[in-house]
Design a protein around this motif. Structure first.
Motif, PDB file in Angstrom:
ATOM      1  N   ILE A   1       0.841  -1.200   0.000  1.00  0.00           N
ATOM      2  CA  ILE A   1       0.000   0.000   0.000  1.00  0.00           C
ATOM      3  C   ILE A   1       0.873   1.246   0.000  1.00  0.00           C
ATOM      4  O   ILE A   1       1.662   1.464   0.933  1.00  0.00           O
ATOM      5  CB  ILE A   1      -0.922   0.015   1.231  1.00  0.00           C
ATOM      6  CG1 ILE A   1      -1.847  -1.203   1.221  1.00  0.00           C
ATOM      7  CG2 ILE A   1      -1.749   1.301   1.264  1.00  0.00           C
ATOM      8  CD1 ILE A   1      -2.738  -1.301   2.446  1.00  0.00           C
ATOM      9  N   PRO A   2       0.754   2.110  -1.019  1.00  0.00           N
ATOM     10  CA  PRO A   2       1.433   3.405  -0.970  1.00  0.00           C
ATOM     11  C   PRO A   2       0.747   4.299   0.052  1.00  0.00           C
ATOM     12  O   PRO A   2      -0.436   4.128   0.343  1.00  0.00           O
ATOM     13  CB  PRO A   2       1.258   3.943  -2.391  1.00  0.00           C
ATOM     14  CG  PRO A   2      -0.013   3.316  -2.872  1.00  0.00           C
ATOM     15  CD  PRO A   2      -0.066   1.951  -2.234  1.00  0.00           C
ATOM     16  N   ALA A   3       1.483   5.246   0.598  1.00  0.00           N
ATOM     17  CA  ALA A   3       0.902   6.105   1.636  1.00  0.00           C
ATOM     18  C   ALA A   3       1.386   7.534   1.464  1.00  0.00           C
ATOM     19  O   ALA A   3       2.352   7.815   0.761  1.00  0.00           O
ATOM     20  CB  ALA A   3       1.267   5.590   3.031  1.00  0.00           C
ATOM     21  N   ALA A   4       0.663   8.418   2.124  1.00  0.00           N
ATOM     22  CA  ALA A   4       1.078   9.807   2.270  1.00  0.00           C
ATOM     23  C   ALA A   4       1.162  10.096   3.758  1.00  0.00           C
ATOM     24  O   ALA A   4       0.506   9.427   4.568  1.00  0.00           O
ATOM     25  CB  ALA A   4       0.087  10.744   1.587  1.00  0.00           C
ATOM     26  N   HIS A   5       1.956  11.100   4.107  1.00  0.00           N
ATOM     27  CA  HIS A   5       2.191  11.378   5.521  1.00  0.00           C
ATOM     28  C   HIS A   5       2.072  12.877   5.786  1.00  0.00           C
ATOM     29  O   HIS A   5       2.780  13.680   5.172  1.00  0.00           O
ATOM     30  CB  HIS A   5       3.578  10.891   5.932  1.00  0.00           C
ATOM     31  CG  HIS A   5       3.822   9.446   5.611  1.00  0.00           C
ATOM     32  ND1 HIS A   5       3.540   8.425   6.482  1.00  0.00           N
ATOM     33  CD2 HIS A   5       4.297   8.866   4.476  1.00  0.00           C
ATOM     34  CE1 HIS A   5       3.842   7.261   5.922  1.00  0.00           C
ATOM     35  NE2 HIS A   5       4.301   7.508   4.698  1.00  0.00           N
ATOM     36  N   ASN A   6       1.148  13.230   6.670  1.00  0.00           N
ATOM     37  CA  ASN A   6       1.075  14.604   7.169  1.00  0.00           C
ATOM     38  C   ASN A   6       2.183  14.737   8.218  1.00  0.00           C
ATOM     39  O   ASN A   6       2.134  14.084   9.257  1.00  0.00           O
ATOM     40  CB  ASN A   6      -0.284  14.874   7.804  1.00  0.00           C
ATOM     41  CG  ASN A   6      -1.422  14.615   6.842  1.00  0.00           C
ATOM     42  OD1 ASN A   6      -1.338  14.950   5.665  1.00  0.00           O
ATOM     43  ND2 ASN A   6      -2.499  14.011   7.325  1.00  0.00           N
TER      44      ASN A   6
ATOM     45  N   LEU B   1      -9.936  -0.654  -7.508  1.00  0.00           N
ATOM     46  CA  LEU B   1      -9.537   0.570  -6.823  1.00  0.00           C
ATOM     47  C   LEU B   1      -8.430   1.300  -7.567  1.00  0.00           C
ATOM     48  O   LEU B   1      -7.616   0.682  -8.253  1.00  0.00           O
ATOM     49  CB  LEU B   1      -9.026   0.253  -5.414  1.00  0.00           C
ATOM     50  CG  LEU B   1      -9.936  -0.551  -4.491  1.00  0.00           C
ATOM     51  CD1 LEU B   1      -9.207  -0.844  -3.186  1.00  0.00           C
ATOM     52  CD2 LEU B   1     -11.226   0.191  -4.239  1.00  0.00           C
ATOM     53  N   TRP B   2      -8.402   2.610  -7.365  1.00  0.00           N
ATOM     54  CA  TRP B   2      -7.207   3.387  -7.675  1.00  0.00           C
ATOM     55  C   TRP B   2      -6.534   3.657  -6.335  1.00  0.00           C
ATOM     56  O   TRP B   2      -6.954   4.528  -5.575  1.00  0.00           O
ATOM     57  CB  TRP B   2      -7.576   4.701  -8.374  1.00  0.00           C
ATOM     58  CG  TRP B   2      -6.379   5.530  -8.749  1.00  0.00           C
ATOM     59  CD1 TRP B   2      -5.134   5.079  -9.065  1.00  0.00           C
ATOM     60  CD2 TRP B   2      -6.316   6.961  -8.834  1.00  0.00           C
ATOM     61  NE1 TRP B   2      -4.293   6.129  -9.362  1.00  0.00           N
ATOM     62  CE2 TRP B   2      -4.988   7.297  -9.224  1.00  0.00           C
ATOM     63  CE3 TRP B   2      -7.239   7.987  -8.635  1.00  0.00           C
ATOM     64  CZ2 TRP B   2      -4.574   8.605  -9.405  1.00  0.00           C
ATOM     65  CZ3 TRP B   2      -6.833   9.298  -8.813  1.00  0.00           C
ATOM     66  CH2 TRP B   2      -5.521   9.609  -9.200  1.00  0.00           C
ATOM     67  N   VAL B   3      -5.515   2.869  -6.028  1.00  0.00           N
ATOM     68  CA  VAL B   3      -4.788   3.026  -4.776  1.00  0.00           C
ATOM     69  C   VAL B   3      -3.703   4.069  -5.030  1.00  0.00           C
ATOM     70  O   VAL B   3      -2.736   3.814  -5.753  1.00  0.00           O
ATOM     71  CB  VAL B   3      -4.175   1.690  -4.313  1.00  0.00           C
ATOM     72  CG1 VAL B   3      -3.516   1.855  -2.948  1.00  0.00           C
ATOM     73  CG2 VAL B   3      -5.248   0.604  -4.264  1.00  0.00           C
ATOM     74  N   THR B   4      -3.853   5.228  -4.430  1.00  0.00           N
ATOM     75  CA  THR B   4      -3.018   6.359  -4.805  1.00  0.00           C
ATOM     76  C   THR B   4      -2.675   7.203  -3.588  1.00  0.00           C
ATOM     77  O   THR B   4      -2.909   6.806  -2.443  1.00  0.00           O
ATOM     78  CB  THR B   4      -3.740   7.193  -5.901  1.00  0.00           C
ATOM     79  OG1 THR B   4      -2.847   8.177  -6.415  1.00  0.00           O
ATOM     80  CG2 THR B   4      -5.001   7.841  -5.370  1.00  0.00           C
ATOM     81  N   ARG B   5      -2.105   8.357  -3.836  1.00  0.00           N
ATOM     82  CA  ARG B   5      -1.770   9.316  -2.789  1.00  0.00           C
ATOM     83  C   ARG B   5      -2.471  10.635  -3.098  1.00  0.00           C
ATOM     84  O   ARG B   5      -2.810  10.908  -4.253  1.00  0.00           O
ATOM     85  CB  ARG B   5      -0.254   9.522  -2.718  1.00  0.00           C
ATOM     86  CG  ARG B   5       0.539   8.242  -2.423  1.00  0.00           C
ATOM     87  CD  ARG B   5       2.030   8.511  -2.429  1.00  0.00           C
ATOM     88  NE  ARG B   5       2.814   7.325  -2.105  1.00  0.00           N
ATOM     89  CZ  ARG B   5       3.292   6.462  -3.001  1.00  0.00           C
ATOM     90  NH1 ARG B   5       3.052   6.659  -4.299  1.00  0.00           N
ATOM     91  NH2 ARG B   5       3.991   5.410  -2.620  1.00  0.00           N
TER      92      ARG B   5
END
Length: 299
Positions: free
Chosen positions: A84-89, A274-278
C-alpha cells in the motif's frame, strides 16, 4: 436570517454533478494517510491516552513519542507487506528530531504533506504574518528532507484561520485536506486563485475514533471495512474517495496493529476495482480534468 458564511465554495449536491472516472476506469480512489507528529515536552498541546482533558507531562509525551520510535516502523512494515502506498502529514519538527524518518519515506516513494511545525501549536489563532511564517517554515523543512516542496497541507488539529487557504495558495500549495465536506474533491476560492480540497476523513480517523470517542481498535477496523464496502457500492454510480487516516502512536501499538492489518487486507482484496493512490497524485489528476467536471472549476 443571514448566517456568517465563508464564500470559499458554493453548495453542490453530489447526485447533480458530472460523472467521471479515475485512472484505469476505476470509480473508487483509496488514500491511506498517516500523521507523523512531534511535540513539546510538558508544554503546548497534545492528546493523551488516558484522558479527554490532556495533561502535558512525561507520560503523555512519551506515549506520543512511541509513534516515532516504534509505531511508525510497525505501520510501515504493514504497509510494505500489503503493498500500500501512503502519504504522511508531517510536522517539520519531526523530521528534524527523528533523522531516520525522511529517508524511510523517500525509500517507499511516499508523499510528504505539510502539517505545520508541531502539533503542540495551532495555526488558527495566529496573526496572518505569524501564520505565513509557520507555513513557509514547515514547507521549507519538508522540501529539504523530501527533495521536493510539498503540494498538500493539513493544519495541526485540522484547524484554519480565515486566511489559511489564501496563505497556502500563495506559498505554492495546490491542495488542502482541512475541509471534510465531501467524498469528492472540489475547488475552493482564494484571494489569488484556486486551491483544491481533497477528501480527508475525520470519521475514519483513529484519533477522534479511539481517543475522543473511545472506540476499540476492532471497532475501528469494522469502521474501515463498513466504510469501504459501502463506498465501493456507491462508487458504481459516481467516483468517490475513501481516505483512511492513521497515527503511529495510536494504531502503531501492536494490539491495534493486528485488526488494522485485517481491515486493510479486506480492502486490498478488491484492489482490481480501486485506484490506490496518494493525495498529491489525485490532486494532479483532478487538475487535468476539463473545466466544469469538478465543483468550482467553472469559475
Amino acid at each position: 436570517m443571514k448566517l456568517p458564511a465563508h464564500h470559499r465554495y458554493a453548495h453542490s449536491a453530489i447526485p447533480n454533478r458530472p460523472v467521471y472516472d479515475w485512472p484505469g476506469g476505476r470509480r473508487l480512489a483509496l488514500l491511506v494517510v498517516n500523521n507523523i507528529e512531534h511535540f513539546a515536552f510538558r508544554a503546548g498541546l497534545g492528546s493523551d491516552s488516558t484522558s479527554l482533558s490532556p495533561v502535558q507531562n512525561q507520560r503523555s509525551y512519551a506515549w506520543r513519542d512511541y509513534g516515532n520510535r516504534v509505531g511508525l516502523w510497525n505501520m510501515l512494515e504493514t504497509l510494505d507487506e500489503l503493498g500500500i502506498p501512503a502519504a504522511h502529514n508531517i510536522n517539520s519538527a519531526a523530521l528534524e528530531a527523528c533523522p531516520e524518518i525522511g529517508p524511510a519515506l523517500r525509500a517507499r516513494g511516499d508523499e510528504f504533506i505539510g502539517h505545520g511545525r508541531s502539533n503542540s501549536e495551532r495555526q488558527d489563532i495566529l496573526w496572518e504574518e505569524d501564520e505565513r511564517r509557520l507555513i513557509e517554515e514547515s514547507r521549507d523543512v519538508l522540501a529539504r528532507h523530501a527533495g521536493v516542496a510539498p503540494k498538500g497541507w493539513l493544519g495541526p488539529y485540522i484547524a484554519q484561520s480565515s486566511v489559511t487557504p489564501d496563505l497556502l495558495q500563495e506559498a505554492g500549495f495546490t491542495y488542502v485536506m482541512d475541509w471534510p465536506a465531501d467524498d469528492q474533491p472540489f475547488w475552493m476560492k482564494t484571494r489569488a486563485g484556486k486551491i483544491l480540497s481533497v477528501p480527508y476523513s475525520v470519521e475514519l480517523n483513529d484519533s477522534p475514533a479511539l481517543i475522543a470517542r473511545q472506540h476499540s481498535a476492532r471497532e475501528f477496523a469494522e469502521m474501515i471495512t463498513d466504510q469501504f464496502d459501502e463506498m465501493l457500492r456507491l462508487s458504481e454510480k459516481r467516483p468517490l474517495v475513501c481516505s483512511i487516516v492513521l497515527h503511529p502512536f495510536i494504531l502503531g501499538q501492536p494490539h491495534r496493529l493486528r485488526p488494522l492489518r485485517q481491515a486493510l487486507r479486506h480492502v486490498m482484496a478488491h484492489q482490481d476495482k480501486l485506484w490506490v493512490t496518494r493525495p498529491g497524485e489525485l490532486a494532479e489528476y483532478v487538475a487535468g480534468l476539463p473545466a466544469g467536471i469538478i465543483p468550482g472549476s467553472e469559475a
